[in-house]
Write an enzyme that holds these catalytic residues in place. Structure first.
Site, mmCIF file in Angstrom:
data_model
loop_
_atom_site.group_PDB
_atom_site.id
_atom_site.type_symbol
_atom_site.label_atom_id
_atom_site.label_comp_id
_atom_site.label_asym_id
_atom_site.label_seq_id
_atom_site.Cartn_x
_atom_site.Cartn_y
_atom_site.Cartn_z
ATOM 1 C CB SER A 1 -0.966 0.028 1.207
ATOM 2 O OG SER A 1 -1.900 0.996 1.029
ATOM 3 C CG ASP B 1 -7.058 -2.082 -3.572
ATOM 4 O OD1 ASP B 1 -7.411 -0.930 -2.991
ATOM 5 O OD2 ASP B 1 -5.728 -2.378 -3.532
ATOM 6 C CG HIS C 1 -6.223 -1.681 0.295
ATOM 7 N ND1 HIS C 1 -4.982 -1.242 -0.890
ATOM 8 C CD2 HIS C 1 -5.580 -1.036 1.445
ATOM 9 C CE1 HIS C 1 -3.948 -0.572 -0.256
ATOM 10 N NE2 HIS C 1 -4.481 -0.557 1.070
#
Length: 357
Positions: free
Chosen positions: A193, A286, A316
């Site tokens: 991320s 996501d 995610h």
């Protein structure tokens, strides 16, 4: 923040047991309990993830809190639902230049190489402790050392602090690899991320140096904060990462007046020529999916050998859901397998530019 986890309270143990039990019910039961969505690409969410998202949606939203309170919530959740790992041969706390902290993990007596890892959390949340389990899983399954870095967080330390810390951590890793019995020319840079953003930017910053990353592993990375793509809108209400939460992260991380087209903010807009081979893992549900896929496509366009792992049924943050979701566990192990493959004699051959998958 240390990488060791506090012991669970009785209430937390009960919460963990109930969560694990619920998400491991038989598939037909899970489908009755959760409305399993299908995205616009025709991918179906894993049923246990659909149930987890339903449970998450019913809870509190950390973006309603100040950063300190949000960190407490995230650390508690990661502690409760962390996957259980065996004892490691090496788990040492390290102090890097400038007061940075890191933990080095090695599962067994030998190691194929070193992974320099940057955790996620939108540059505001996350720690070595909250990523202890996923990092251990990568180290165990890939047969490598992992150096997990506690880079500084916003709003106390906004952009570009994480990128400064990444350069410091890289220098430390290169300097100390040999004394750990590892080749400094076989260091993988990895991140999840926001940590994927840090890893991608670091690879761009190191271009042309004598020692460069051997491979970059970007796990659903943030690579373009300058615009929104269809997946941002399709999954704007995702309990795993919502549009509201993305705005909250950006507001804390980027000082007023920051140029969002700066390649350190949006590495997709930087020079991608001559970068290390890449593995890019994306989740089908996501909001960051489309920018990650575009980054992979641009890497290939610039002649960078790139492997995309598309995990269509996941959301995610899936590397933190491995205790609850067998689908997430399998996807995380696939990332580890790519690292192991690259570290093998028939993996990445930097001299010839070949990347054999």
């Amino acid at each position: 923040m240390t990488s060791s986890r506090a012991k669970l309270t009785l209430a937390e143990r009960i919460q963990r047991a109930m969560g694990v039990l619920a998400c491991r019910l038989p598939q037909p039961v899970l489908r009755r309990l959760a409305d399993v969505p299908v995205n616009t690409d025709g991918e179906e969410m894993a049923p246990e993830i659909a149930l987890l998202m339903r449970m998450t949606e019913a809870g509190d939203d950390y973006s309603d809190l100040a950063p300190a309170g949000a960190r407490e919530v995230v650390e508690a959740e990661s502690r409760i639902f962390a996957d259980r790992m065996p004892s490691f041969a090496i788990q040492e706390e390290l102090r890097l230049p400038g007061g940075l902290q890191a933990t080095r993990y090695r599962a067994g007596s030998s190691s194929r190489g070193l992974v320099l890892f940057f955790h996620g959390g939108g540059f505001v949340l996350g720690s070595r402790a909250s990523y202890d389990s996923p990092v251990k899983l990568l180290a165990l399954k890939a047969g490598v050392d992992v150096l997990s870095v506690e880079y500084r967080l916003a709003p106390e330390h906004p952009f570009p602090a994480p990128h400064e810390d990444a350069l410091t951590a890289w220098g430390y890793a290169v300097e100390h690899a040999a004394q750990w019995g590892l080749d400094p020319h076989r260091i993988v840079v990895a991140g999840e991320s926001s940590g994927g953003n840090v890893a991608a930017v670091l690879c761009q910053q190191l271009r042309g140096r004598e020692v460069q990353p051997f491979l970059q592993v970007l796990i659903y990375p943030v690579v373009d904060l300058s615009t929104e793509r269809p997946s941002h809108h399709e999954f704007a209400g995702s309990p795993a990462l919502s549009a509201k939460q993305i705005k909250w992260f950006s507001g804390h991380y980027l000082p007023a007046g920051t140029d969002v087209k700066d390649p350190r903010v949006s590495p997709l807009l930087g020079n991608l020529d001559g970068l290390p081979p890449a593995v890019v893992s994306v989740a089908g549900f996501d909001p960051l999916r489309d920018e990650a896929l575009e980054y992979a496509a641009e890497l290939l366009e610039n002649g960078v050998p790139t492997r995309v792992l598309r995990e269509g049924g996941l959301v995610h943050g899936f590397i933190s859901f491995t205790a609850l979701s067998r689908t997430s566990r399998a996807a995380t192990e696939r990332i580890a397998e790519e690292i192991a493959r690259a570290m093998s004699p028939d993996g990445v051959a930097r001299a010839s530019g070949a990347y054999r998958f």
